[in-house]
Motif scaffolding. Structure first.
Motif, PDB file in Angstrom:
ATOM      1  N   ASN A   1      11.613  15.594  -7.746  1.00  0.00           N
ATOM      2  CA  ASN A   1      12.576  14.797  -8.217  1.00  0.00           C
ATOM      3  C   ASN A   1      13.494  14.167  -7.879  1.00  0.00           C
ATOM      4  N   GLU A   2      13.408  12.945  -7.714  1.00  0.00           N
ATOM      5  CA  GLU A   2      13.771  12.498  -7.306  1.00  0.00           C
ATOM      6  C   GLU A   2      13.062  10.399  -7.426  1.00  0.00           C
ATOM      7  N   PRO A   3      13.155   9.892  -8.134  1.00  0.00           N
ATOM      8  CA  PRO A   3      12.275   8.168  -7.812  1.00  0.00           C
ATOM      9  C   PRO A   3      13.220   7.878  -7.456  1.00  0.00           C
ATOM     10  N   PHE A   4      11.942   6.715  -6.069  1.00  0.00           N
ATOM     11  CA  PHE A   4      12.694   5.940  -5.087  1.00  0.00           C
ATOM     12  C   PHE A   4      13.575   4.292  -5.912  1.00  0.00           C
ATOM     13  N   ALA A   5      12.842   4.597  -7.306  1.00  0.00           N
ATOM     14  CA  ALA A   5      13.492   3.182  -8.246  1.00  0.00           C
ATOM     15  C   ALA A   5      12.828   3.975  -9.738  1.00  0.00           C
ATOM     16  N   GLU A   6      13.272   2.089 -10.201  1.00  0.00           N
ATOM     17  CA  GLU A   6      13.967   2.954 -12.089  1.00  0.00           C
ATOM     18  C   GLU A   6      13.018   2.058 -12.247  1.00  0.00           C
ATOM     19  N   ILE A   7      12.294   0.798 -12.022  1.00  0.00           N
ATOM     20  CA  ILE A   7      11.041   0.506 -12.557  1.00  0.00           C
ATOM     21  C   ILE A   7      10.681  -0.263 -10.803  1.00  0.00           C
ATOM     22  N   VAL A   8       9.084   0.184 -11.433  1.00  0.00           N
ATOM     23  CA  VAL A   8       8.764  -0.342  -9.926  1.00  0.00           C
ATOM     24  C   VAL A   8       7.074  -1.167 -10.675  1.00  0.00           C
ATOM     25  N   ARG A   9       6.962  -2.357  -9.754  1.00  0.00           N
ATOM     26  CA  ARG A   9       5.766  -3.470 -10.048  1.00  0.00           C
ATOM     27  C   ARG A   9       4.519  -2.509  -9.592  1.00  0.00           C
TER      28      ARG A   9
ATOM     29  N   TRP B   1       0.714  -1.302  -0.626  1.00  0.00           N
ATOM     30  CA  TRP B   1       0.201  -0.461  -0.466  1.00  0.00           C
ATOM     31  C   TRP B   1       1.039   1.219   0.099  1.00  0.00           C
ATOM     32  N   SER B   2       1.756   1.143   0.337  1.00  0.00           N
ATOM     33  CA  SER B   2       2.894   2.738   0.183  1.00  0.00           C
ATOM     34  C   SER B   2       3.449   3.120  -0.764  1.00  0.00           C
ATOM     35  N   THR B   3       3.501   1.881  -2.004  1.00  0.00           N
ATOM     36  CA  THR B   3       4.402   1.751  -3.530  1.00  0.00           C
ATOM     37  C   THR B   3       4.042   2.989  -4.168  1.00  0.00           C
ATOM     38  N   SER B   4       2.972   2.873  -4.717  1.00  0.00           N
ATOM     39  CA  SER B   4       2.045   4.198  -5.145  1.00  0.00           C
ATOM     40  C   SER B   4       2.543   5.333  -4.512  1.00  0.00           C
ATOM     41  N   GLU B   5       1.981   6.192  -3.425  1.00  0.00           N
ATOM     42  CA  GLU B   5       2.081   6.812  -2.484  1.00  0.00           C
ATOM     43  C   GLU B   5       4.173   7.219  -2.487  1.00  0.00           C
ATOM     44  N   LYS B   6       4.870   6.197  -1.826  1.00  0.00           N
ATOM     45  CA  LYS B   6       6.338   6.857  -2.598  1.00  0.00           C
ATOM     46  C   LYS B   6       6.340   7.295  -4.295  1.00  0.00           C
ATOM     47  N   LEU B   7       6.060   6.208  -4.744  1.00  0.00           N
ATOM     48  CA  LEU B   7       6.793   6.398  -6.035  1.00  0.00           C
ATOM     49  C   LEU B   7       5.938   7.778  -6.398  1.00  0.00           C
ATOM     50  N   SER B   8       4.951   8.570  -6.116  1.00  0.00           N
ATOM     51  CA  SER B   8       4.626   9.795  -6.620  1.00  0.00           C
ATOM     52  C   SER B   8       4.842  10.821  -5.634  1.00  0.00           C
ATOM     53  N   SER B   9       5.435  10.654  -4.619  1.00  0.00           N
ATOM     54  CA  SER B   9       6.287  11.603  -3.589  1.00  0.00           C
ATOM     55  C   SER B   9       7.623  11.944  -4.158  1.00  0.00           C
ATOM     56  N   SER B  10       8.268  10.305  -3.874  1.00  0.00           N
ATOM     57  CA  SER B  10      10.030  10.454  -5.295  1.00  0.00           C
ATOM     58  C   SER B  10       9.936  11.231  -6.491  1.00  0.00           C
ATOM     59  N   VAL B  11       8.957  11.388  -6.928  1.00  0.00           N
ATOM     60  CA  VAL B  11       8.470  11.977  -8.539  1.00  0.00           C
ATOM     61  C   VAL B  11       8.349  13.638  -8.268  1.00  0.00           C
ATOM     62  N   LEU B  12       8.123  13.975  -7.650  1.00  0.00           N
ATOM     63  CA  LEU B  12       7.488  15.164  -7.226  1.00  0.00           C
ATOM     64  C   LEU B  12       9.496  15.697  -6.253  1.00  0.00           C
TER      65      LEU B  12
ATOM     66  N   ALA C   1      -5.119  -5.263 -12.368  1.00  0.00           N
ATOM     67  CA  ALA C   1      -4.175  -3.658 -13.544  1.00  0.00           C
ATOM     68  C   ALA C   1      -3.727  -3.643 -12.609  1.00  0.00           C
ATOM     69  N   THR C   2      -1.902  -4.624 -13.004  1.00  0.00           N
ATOM     70  CA  THR C   2      -0.785  -4.623 -12.844  1.00  0.00           C
ATOM     71  C   THR C   2       0.201  -4.343 -13.630  1.00  0.00           C
ATOM     72  N   ALA C   3       1.230  -3.426 -13.190  1.00  0.00           N
ATOM     73  CA  ALA C   3       2.451  -3.619 -14.628  1.00  0.00           C
ATOM     74  C   ALA C   3       3.807  -3.121 -14.052  1.00  0.00           C
ATOM     75  N   TYR C   4       4.736  -3.020 -14.309  1.00  0.00           N
ATOM     76  CA  TYR C   4       5.810  -2.335 -13.844  1.00  0.00           C
ATOM     77  C   TYR C   4       6.096  -1.373 -15.009  1.00  0.00           C
ATOM     78  N   VAL C   5       6.456  -0.207 -14.360  1.00  0.00           N
ATOM     79  CA  VAL C   5       6.691   0.967 -14.728  1.00  0.00           C
ATOM     80  C   VAL C   5       8.047   1.985 -14.255  1.00  0.00           C
ATOM     81  N   ILE C   6       7.808   2.545 -15.552  1.00  0.00           N
ATOM     82  CA  ILE C   6       8.937   4.052 -14.864  1.00  0.00           C
ATOM     83  C   ILE C   6       8.804   5.224 -14.330  1.00  0.00           C
ATOM     84  N   PRO C   7       9.523   5.509 -13.448  1.00  0.00           N
ATOM     85  CA  PRO C   7       8.666   6.809 -13.289  1.00  0.00           C
ATOM     86  C   PRO C   7       9.281   7.819 -14.158  1.00  0.00           C
ATOM     87  N   LYS C   8       8.715   8.649 -13.589  1.00  0.00           N
ATOM     88  CA  LYS C   8       8.604  10.334 -14.291  1.00  0.00           C
ATOM     89  C   LYS C   8       9.764  10.601 -13.992  1.00  0.00           C
ATOM     90  N   GLY C   9      10.956  11.144 -14.237  1.00  0.00           N
ATOM     91  CA  GLY C   9      12.072  11.881 -14.436  1.00  0.00           C
ATOM     92  C   GLY C   9      13.195  10.551 -14.315  1.00  0.00           C
TER      93      GLY C   9
END
Length: 470
Positions: free
Chosen positions: A127-135, A114-125, A356-364
């Protein structure tokens, strides 16, 4: 006389040839004669080695060097291959190959679901994506796409090894590709059946009916009615044709009739479509009119598999992933696995495709084009089907069941474009099915009550909000 017989073009050719011979003799040396003038046929013949040499040069172009960079890949589990299985060994070899090819270090992150999405969005905001590839867990991708937190991947998948229908599915109803998926296994859910029960009743079992192209709702219902019996004569049914959770049965029956709960292209909830309503009415009849579904004893999720293991039901719709924990070592009778039966509107066997699951690459993320190639090189495109068959051989009871799970005959299809995971659609529908299996409400009345709230839930998520914790 000869001069008169020659045409003017012929005379010019003779003069030209003579002149070339004289020039050739004058330009040569006493040691080595001059190279002869190449003829057209020779030039054409010599082009092939040149082309092959150019192709070899293209293949020899080195992969981009990322200078020892750490490539972080996030799952909601630890995906680091640690075991001594053949698949883990092959995975480690692919990791080593990738690390050497791109001069990188692969690191797997274990991020709470449940933390994955929030961690992705906050790290993108930040300008420091927490991972290059995120499931991304089920359903979160919708909000992340709409809010601009993901990198569009269309330009990086021009020469991909991923099948085009899988690439298109990663658009999630939009114009751009935002997800990465290696492949889709062909048949992850279907019908488990008890061979002993069918044999003792003298009935054709689902595999025999499927072999005859006669495995459909009518033949399933006919078998379910004949196999719902009072075996000990106490006036109570102690064996039933079917068991299941209403929220699983509704999804599987709608799909088996060619229906969808949601249309990704239009963003429209569709469980009120004719195909879907026919399935919901059929489900209502299984419980209330025909009474062929064994009532659960308080746990809709655990009880159906428990009944199947005990040998008190003939058929159990479910997923292949359930076998190791819920059927193997608990099922004493012989059993098999087939597709869900065809509904009246279905042209083929269908199974639901709701998650609706997938690997994504965060913006930035830098070098996103290279990151896509790294992800592809980590996938086992060449052996995944063989590996899948090997794993199925360890859990399925016979060759026919394995062939069904592998979709060897190509008869089962997945309903792309109808994923509803995380959109709140199923929550609304389940409120209806929970009532009408008890006879408290009809499907048409219930659906009319929740179709609006379901559409509102979709609008909320697509506006950028994330699914609520369950």
């Amino acid at each position: 006389m000869l001069k008169k017989m020659m045409s003017k073009p012929m005379m010019m050719f003779v003069l030209f040839a003579t002149l070339m011979m004289l020039l050739s003799a004058c330009s040569g040396t006493n040691d080595k004669p001059a190279d002869p003038v190449a003829q057209p046929a020779e030039v054409e013949t010599n082009t092939t080695p040149v082309q092959e040499e150019e192709e070899d040069k293209e293949e020899a172009v080195p992969a981009p060097d990322l200078d020892g960079r750490v490539i972080r890949i996030s799952h909601w589990w630890d995906a680091t291959p640690k075991g001594d299985s053949e698949s883990d060994e092959l995975a480690r070899e692919r990791i080593q190959m990738v690390e050497e090819k791109y001069n990188v270090k692969i690191k797997y992150l274990n991020t709470e679901y449940w933390s994955t999405s929030e961690k992705l969005s906050s790290s993108v905001l930040a300008n420091e994506p927490f991972a290059e590839i995120v499931r991304v867990p089920d359903g979160f991708i919708w909000g992340l796409m709409q809010s601009g937190f993901l990198t569009p991947l269309d330009d990086y998948l021009q020469d991909t090894r991923v099948e085009q229908d899988v690439v298109n599915a990663m658009r999630f109803g939009g114009d751009k590709v935002y997800g990465l998926e290696s492949w889709y296994t062909p048949n992850d859910s279907g019908m488990f059946y008890n061979k002993r029960i069918f044999k003792e009743a003298g009935l054709k079992d689902p595999q025999q009916l499927m072999d005859e192209d006669n495995w459909n709702w009518d033949t399933m219902l006919d078998a379910a009615k004949k196999l719902t019996v009072d075996r000990n004569g106490d006036g109570k049914m102690d064996q039933y044709g079917l068991a299941g959770a209403h929220y699983v049965l509704s999804e599987m029956l709608v799909a088996s009739n060619g229906g969808k709960l949601y249309d990704e292209q239009t963003g429209t909830v569709t469980f009120d479509s004719p195909e879907s309503m026919e399935a919901l009415n059929f489900l209502h009849g299984l419980y209330n009119e025909h009474k062929v579904v064994k009532a659960n004893g308080g746990n809709d999720w655990e009880d159906p598999a428990k009944f199947f293991g005990e040998g008190t039901i003939a058929m159990y719709p479910g997923g292949l992933w359930e076998i190791e924990g819920r059927i193997l070592d608990k099922m004493k009778d012989e059993w098999g696995y087939v597709y869900m039966p065809k509904g009246p509107q279905a042209e083929s066997y269908y199974e639901p495709f709701g998650q609706a699951t997938a690997y994504v690459i965060p913006k930035g993320v830098k070098d996103a084009d290279v990151i896509v190639k790294i992800w592809e090189d980590l996938q086992d495109f060449d052996n995944w089907q063989d590996n899948r068959r090997l794993s199925l051989e360890n859990i399925l009871p016979d060759e026919a069941s394995i062939a069904n799970a592998m979709n060897d005959n190509g008869q089962v299809q997945r309903l792309f474009g109808g994923r509803f995971g995380g959109l709140g659609i199923k929550d609304q529908l389940d409120k209806v099915t929970e009532k009408f299996i008890k006879g408290e409400i009809t499907p048409s009345t219930g659906v009319a009550q929740v179709i609006g709230p379901a559409q509102a839930a979709v609008k909320k998520v697509l506006s950028g909000e994330q699914p609520e914790k369950k």
